[in-house]
Design a protein around this motif. Structure first.
Motif, short mmCIF file in Angstrom:
data_model
loop_
_atom_site.label_atom_id
_atom_site.label_comp_id
_atom_site.label_asym_id
_atom_site.label_seq_id
_atom_site.Cartn_x
_atom_site.Cartn_y
_atom_site.Cartn_z
N UNK A 233 0.79 -1.23 0.00
CA UNK A 233 0.00 0.00 0.00
C UNK A 233 0.83 1.28 0.00
N UNK A 234 2.15 1.19 -0.08
CA UNK A 234 2.96 2.41 -0.07
C UNK A 234 2.99 3.05 -1.46
N UNK A 235 2.97 4.37 -1.54
CA UNK A 235 3.04 5.04 -2.85
C UNK A 235 4.45 5.07 -3.44
N UNK A 236 5.46 4.78 -2.61
CA UNK A 236 6.84 4.87 -3.08
C UNK A 236 7.67 3.75 -2.45
N UNK A 237 8.59 3.21 -3.23
CA UNK A 237 9.46 2.14 -2.73
C UNK A 237 10.91 2.46 -3.07
N UNK A 238 11.80 2.08 -2.16
CA UNK A 238 13.23 2.24 -2.39
C UNK A 238 13.90 0.88 -2.26
N UNK A 239 14.86 0.63 -3.14
CA UNK A 239 15.67 -0.58 -3.06
C UNK A 239 17.05 -0.17 -2.60
N UNK A 240 17.51 -0.73 -1.47
CA UNK A 240 18.78 -0.33 -0.88
C UNK A 240 19.63 -1.56 -0.60
N UNK A 241 20.91 -1.32 -0.49
CA UNK A 241 21.86 -2.39 -0.14
C UNK A 241 22.49 -2.07 1.21
N UNK A 242 22.37 -3.02 2.14
CA UNK A 242 22.97 -2.86 3.46
C UNK A 242 24.17 -3.79 3.57
N UNK A 243 25.29 -3.31 4.12
CA UNK A 243 26.48 -4.16 4.27
C UNK A 243 26.34 -5.07 5.49
N UNK A 244 25.26 -5.83 5.54
CA UNK A 244 24.97 -6.70 6.67
C UNK A 244 24.52 -8.07 6.17
N UNK A 245 24.88 -9.14 6.87
CA UNK A 245 24.31 -10.45 6.54
C UNK A 245 22.80 -10.41 6.69
N UNK A 246 22.12 -11.38 6.10
CA UNK A 246 20.67 -11.37 6.07
C UNK A 246 20.06 -11.26 7.46
N UNK A 247 20.53 -12.04 8.43
CA UNK A 247 19.94 -12.02 9.78
C UNK A 247 20.08 -10.64 10.42
N UNK A 248 21.25 -10.02 10.27
CA UNK A 248 21.46 -8.69 10.85
C UNK A 248 20.61 -7.64 10.13
#
Length: 324
Positions: A233-248
């Motif tokens: 339902x959000x009007x805007x989405x961002x795709x980001x990269x975090x330098x963290x393993x999946x669990x973190x």
């Protein structure tokens, strides 16, 4: 990976559900190795549960005859843990607004030794809760009905109210219950449409077992399905990269707030929804970890503006060499 305590509860529940289990069946249901099953069985025995084992290829585990005679004896820390859990359930509504939770807590509190009651009272003085989002009352009885149907794999006649108050009736094949931190969602297969659906548990008006047991083919990741539903339902989405393993990364951005996928062993790509670029930028900067905005450009520019403004606000103070 679930915690040891959660695994022990799951193992105990499985042992209660039928007379006997092979180690392989238990390992498959719990998504662990047979070695982990053997270790967890040993832990249950250390806790006082009579778990019998039968050797051989077709042998397995079962709760012994004394399982219904095990007395409930709690030490101080266990009594405190149960009391805190019941109080949190009553205050947060994790089990709905039924009075049974509060009643159980008050009964247990009257039985607590003074030394334990004093420790619980100290917590009462410092614990506070934010306001909960309003929702329809949800009783532990309804949760128990849905949970039992999920475990048995029993088709239900479901009466449901939509967000607009429209009542519908359908047959569903239950799969899982997912708690998002403020409400429960029921994940099931809509039989007529052949589609996996998420239902808010507090909008389920009635759930009647049909007596028909079903076998689910290729069920989805229930938690991810709920997370994706909440992000629609959000009007805007961002795709980001975090330098963290999946669990973190899932601790930094909960699954109910973003859709995650690993990007190698030490990074995760997350899709996050928001109302506008500036509010998304504020949230991303507030994560407290380096973040790379992959898309869209509007959010990347907003993060850059916020970072530059933050750097300017914290620049070294230029002091005059000639004080007046």
């Amino acid at each position: 990976m679930i915690s040891t305590s959660a695994r022990l509860l799951q193992l105990l529940s499985l042992l209660w559900s039928r007379p006997s289990w092979t180690a392989g069946d238990l390992a498959q249901r719990m998504d662990v190795t047979e070695r982990t099953v053997r270790r967890d069985v040993a832990r249950l025995r250390d806790l006082g549960y009579d778990v019998d084992s039968e050797p051989g290829r077709w042998g397995g585990y079962r709760l012994g005859e004394s399982r219904r005679q095990l007395p409930l004896v709690l030490d101080d820390d266990e009594a405190l843990a149960v009391s805190v859990a019941l109080r949190e359930a009553a205050q947060t509504g994790i089990l709905g607004d039924d009075q049974a939770v509060l009643s159980a807590f008050l009964k247990l509190r009257r039985l607590l030794p003074d030394r334990v009651a004093a420790r619980l009272g100290a917590m009462d003085d410092v614990f506070e809760h934010t306001a909960r989002a309003t929702s329809q009352p949800l009783s532990p009885g309804m949760l128990a009905t849905l949970a039992r149907a999920c475990r048995r794999g029993e088709r239900l006649h479901l009466s449901y109210r939509s967000a607009q108050g429209v009542a519908t009736a359908r047959e569903v094949d239950p799969f899982r219950l997912v708690f998002t931190g403020n409400r429960w969602y029921f994940v099931a297969l809509d039989v007529a449409k052949g589609e996996w659906r998420t239902f808010r548990a507090d909008r389920v008006a009635d759930a009647r077992p049909t007596g028909r047991l079903v076998r689910l083919e290729d069920p989805p990741d229930a938690a991810r399905l709920v997370a994706e539903m909440l992000l629609k339902d959000y009007p805007l989405y961002a795709t980001v990269r975090l330098p963290l393993p999946l669990d973190d990364a899932m601790r930094a951005v909960p699954p109910t707030s973003g859709a995650h996928r690993p990007d190698g062993p030490a990074a995760t790509v997350v899709r996050i929804g928001g109302t506008d670029p500036e509010s998304l930028a504020e949230r991303l900067v507030g994560l407290g970890v380096p973040v790379t905005v992959l898309a869209p450009d509007t959010v990347r520019a907003a993060v850059r503006r916020r970072a530059l403004a933050l750097a300017a606000d914290n620049a070294p103070v230029q002091r005059s060499r000639y004080p007046g």
